[in-house]
Motif scaffolding. Structure first.
Motif, PDB file in Angstrom:
ATOM      1  N   THR A   1       0.856  -1.178   0.000  1.00  0.00           N
ATOM      2  CA  THR A   1       0.000   0.000   0.000  1.00  0.00           C
ATOM      3  C   THR A   1       0.896   1.233   0.000  1.00  0.00           C
ATOM      4  O   THR A   1       2.076   1.135   0.342  1.00  0.00           O
ATOM      5  CB  THR A   1      -0.940  -0.012   1.225  1.00  0.00           C
ATOM      6  OG1 THR A   1      -1.831   1.094   1.134  1.00  0.00           O
ATOM      7  CG2 THR A   1      -0.179   0.065   2.528  1.00  0.00           C
ATOM      8  N   GLU A   2       0.352   2.355  -0.384  1.00  0.00           N
ATOM      9  CA  GLU A   2       1.154   3.577  -0.394  1.00  0.00           C
ATOM     10  C   GLU A   2       1.644   3.895   1.014  1.00  0.00           C
ATOM     11  O   GLU A   2       0.895   3.784   1.987  1.00  0.00           O
ATOM     12  CB  GLU A   2       0.347   4.747  -0.955  1.00  0.00           C
ATOM     13  CG  GLU A   2       0.161   4.670  -2.454  1.00  0.00           C
ATOM     14  CD  GLU A   2       1.477   4.532  -3.223  1.00  0.00           C
ATOM     15  OE1 GLU A   2       2.425   5.310  -2.964  1.00  0.00           O
ATOM     16  OE2 GLU A   2       1.566   3.635  -4.071  1.00  0.00           O
ATOM     17  N   ILE A   3       2.888   4.308   1.096  1.00  0.00           N
ATOM     18  CA  ILE A   3       3.533   4.624   2.368  1.00  0.00           C
ATOM     19  C   ILE A   3       3.748   6.131   2.430  1.00  0.00           C
ATOM     20  O   ILE A   3       4.286   6.713   1.483  1.00  0.00           O
ATOM     21  CB  ILE A   3       4.874   3.867   2.492  1.00  0.00           C
ATOM     22  CG1 ILE A   3       4.629   2.357   2.428  1.00  0.00           C
ATOM     23  CG2 ILE A   3       5.589   4.253   3.778  1.00  0.00           C
ATOM     24  CD1 ILE A   3       5.899   1.534   2.281  1.00  0.00           C
ATOM     25  N   THR A   4       3.311   6.745   3.515  1.00  0.00           N
ATOM     26  CA  THR A   4       3.495   8.183   3.700  1.00  0.00           C
ATOM     27  C   THR A   4       4.902   8.421   4.243  1.00  0.00           C
ATOM     28  O   THR A   4       5.270   7.899   5.301  1.00  0.00           O
ATOM     29  CB  THR A   4       2.453   8.740   4.690  1.00  0.00           C
ATOM     30  OG1 THR A   4       1.151   8.436   4.193  1.00  0.00           O
ATOM     31  CG2 THR A   4       2.608  10.237   4.865  1.00  0.00           C
ATOM     32  N   THR A   5       5.675   9.203   3.515  1.00  0.00           N
ATOM     33  CA  THR A   5       7.050   9.499   3.912  1.00  0.00           C
ATOM     34  C   THR A   5       7.066  10.438   5.109  1.00  0.00           C
ATOM     35  O   THR A   5       6.272  11.369   5.185  1.00  0.00           O
ATOM     36  CB  THR A   5       7.815  10.153   2.740  1.00  0.00           C
ATOM     37  OG1 THR A   5       7.708   9.300   1.603  1.00  0.00           O
ATOM     38  CG2 THR A   5       9.278  10.357   3.069  1.00  0.00           C
ATOM     39  N   VAL A   6       7.970  10.179   6.040  1.00  0.00           N
ATOM     40  CA  VAL A   6       8.146  11.025   7.214  1.00  0.00           C
ATOM     41  C   VAL A   6       9.536  11.649   7.117  1.00  0.00           C
ATOM     42  O   VAL A   6      10.526  10.928   6.974  1.00  0.00           O
ATOM     43  CB  VAL A   6       8.022  10.195   8.512  1.00  0.00           C
ATOM     44  CG1 VAL A   6       8.249  11.068   9.736  1.00  0.00           C
ATOM     45  CG2 VAL A   6       6.669   9.507   8.578  1.00  0.00           C
TER      46      VAL A   6
ATOM     47  N   GLY B   1       8.515   5.129   5.987  1.00  0.00           N
ATOM     48  CA  GLY B   1       7.419   6.007   6.353  1.00  0.00           C
ATOM     49  C   GLY B   1       6.411   5.288   7.216  1.00  0.00           C
ATOM     50  O   GLY B   1       6.768   4.390   7.975  1.00  0.00           O
TER      51      GLY B   1
ATOM     52  N   ILE C   1       2.076   3.792   7.514  1.00  0.00           N
ATOM     53  CA  ILE C   1       0.821   3.439   6.860  1.00  0.00           C
ATOM     54  C   ILE C   1      -0.298   3.521   7.890  1.00  0.00           C
ATOM     55  O   ILE C   1      -0.044   3.478   9.101  1.00  0.00           O
ATOM     56  CB  ILE C   1       0.836   2.022   6.229  1.00  0.00           C
ATOM     57  CG1 ILE C   1       1.110   0.948   7.289  1.00  0.00           C
ATOM     58  CG2 ILE C   1       1.821   1.949   5.075  1.00  0.00           C
ATOM     59  CD1 ILE C   1       0.908  -0.482   6.800  1.00  0.00           C
ATOM     60  N   ASN C   2      -1.518   3.625   7.398  1.00  0.00           N
ATOM     61  CA  ASN C   2      -2.699   3.613   8.238  1.00  0.00           C
ATOM     62  C   ASN C   2      -3.201   2.177   8.286  1.00  0.00           C
ATOM     63  O   ASN C   2      -3.552   1.610   7.260  1.00  0.00           O
ATOM     64  CB  ASN C   2      -3.762   4.544   7.637  1.00  0.00           C
ATOM     65  CG  ASN C   2      -5.049   4.561   8.435  1.00  0.00           C
ATOM     66  OD1 ASN C   2      -5.326   3.674   9.234  1.00  0.00           O
ATOM     67  ND2 ASN C   2      -5.848   5.579   8.199  1.00  0.00           N
TER      68      ASN C   2
ATOM     69  N   VAL D   1      -1.442   4.264  13.256  1.00  0.00           N
ATOM     70  CA  VAL D   1      -0.244   4.563  12.474  1.00  0.00           C
ATOM     71  C   VAL D   1       0.801   3.490  12.737  1.00  0.00           C
ATOM     72  O   VAL D   1       1.161   3.226  13.883  1.00  0.00           O
ATOM     73  CB  VAL D   1       0.312   5.950  12.848  1.00  0.00           C
ATOM     74  CG1 VAL D   1       1.600   6.233  12.096  1.00  0.00           C
ATOM     75  CG2 VAL D   1      -0.723   7.027  12.565  1.00  0.00           C
TER      76      VAL D   1
ATOM     77  N   ALA E   1       2.113  11.243  14.654  1.00  0.00           N
ATOM     78  CA  ALA E   1       1.175  11.185  13.541  1.00  0.00           C
ATOM     79  C   ALA E   1      -0.234  10.893  14.033  1.00  0.00           C
ATOM     80  O   ALA E   1      -1.207  11.333  13.436  1.00  0.00           O
ATOM     81  CB  ALA E   1       1.615  10.123  12.540  1.00  0.00           C
TER      82      ALA E   1
END
Length: 165
Positions: A36-41, A50, A52-53, A58, A163
């Motif tokens: 799944t898409e990973i949100t970069t931190v 990063g 994921i939800n 988080v 987050a």
């Protein structure tokens, strides 16, 4: 020669990283997710991809390939995220790990697991619980609680907490 303390058949989740077979104790694996898409931190170590939800929570995601000095994981048809439970300063926490693919859940008898090789001081092997062997194939069994230092994971845990807030 088997590892002291391993007296029963162990169940492991076997997965692929850069053409090699690795395994985790199945008791530490919570689930396996499709990529799944990973949100970069920002300002995280390179191996930290990063967050994921996961059902409203988080979960930090690490790239074990980068942590082990391999090329970064590329998204492919079988790329997945293994959600596992690890120990951070005495507290249990969830962390996701990118894998090229998951192979199987396998049982290894005590006589199929040998201690990690001692390869001098240049190569750190303290995070390897042992080397399994099944059908003439080596399986690197990870001690996920020792793969990351407490400092690395406490920074990751703080990111997850920030987050959420």
């Amino acid at each position: 020669m088997t590892i002291e303390g391993i007296t029963e058949t162990g169940r492991y989740l076997a997965f692929m990283l850069h053409g090699e077979v690795y395994a985790l104790d199945i008791m530490q694996v919570r689930e396996v997710l499709d990529y799944t898409e990973i949100t970069t931190v920002p300002r995280m170590p390179d191996f930290m991809r990063g967050v994921i939800n996961l059902r409203g929570g988080v979960v930090p995601v690490v790239d074990l390939r980068l942590k082990f000095g391999m090329p970064a994981t590329e998204k492919g048809v079988n790329t997945c995220i293994i959600i596992m439970e690890t120990d951070i300063d005495g507290e249990r926490a969830l962390i996701g790990a990118l894998a090229d693919s998951v192979r199987e859940v396998l049982d290894l008898e005590p006589d199929q697991v040998e201690p990690a090789p001692r390869i001098g001081t240049r190569l750190k092997t303290e995070f390897i619980k042992g080397m399994g062997k099944k059908n003439e194939e080596f399986i690197i069994i990870l001690d996920i609680d020792r793969v990351f230092s407490a400092d690395e994971l406490s920074g990751v845990q703080e990111t997850g907490l920030q987050a959420e807030g």
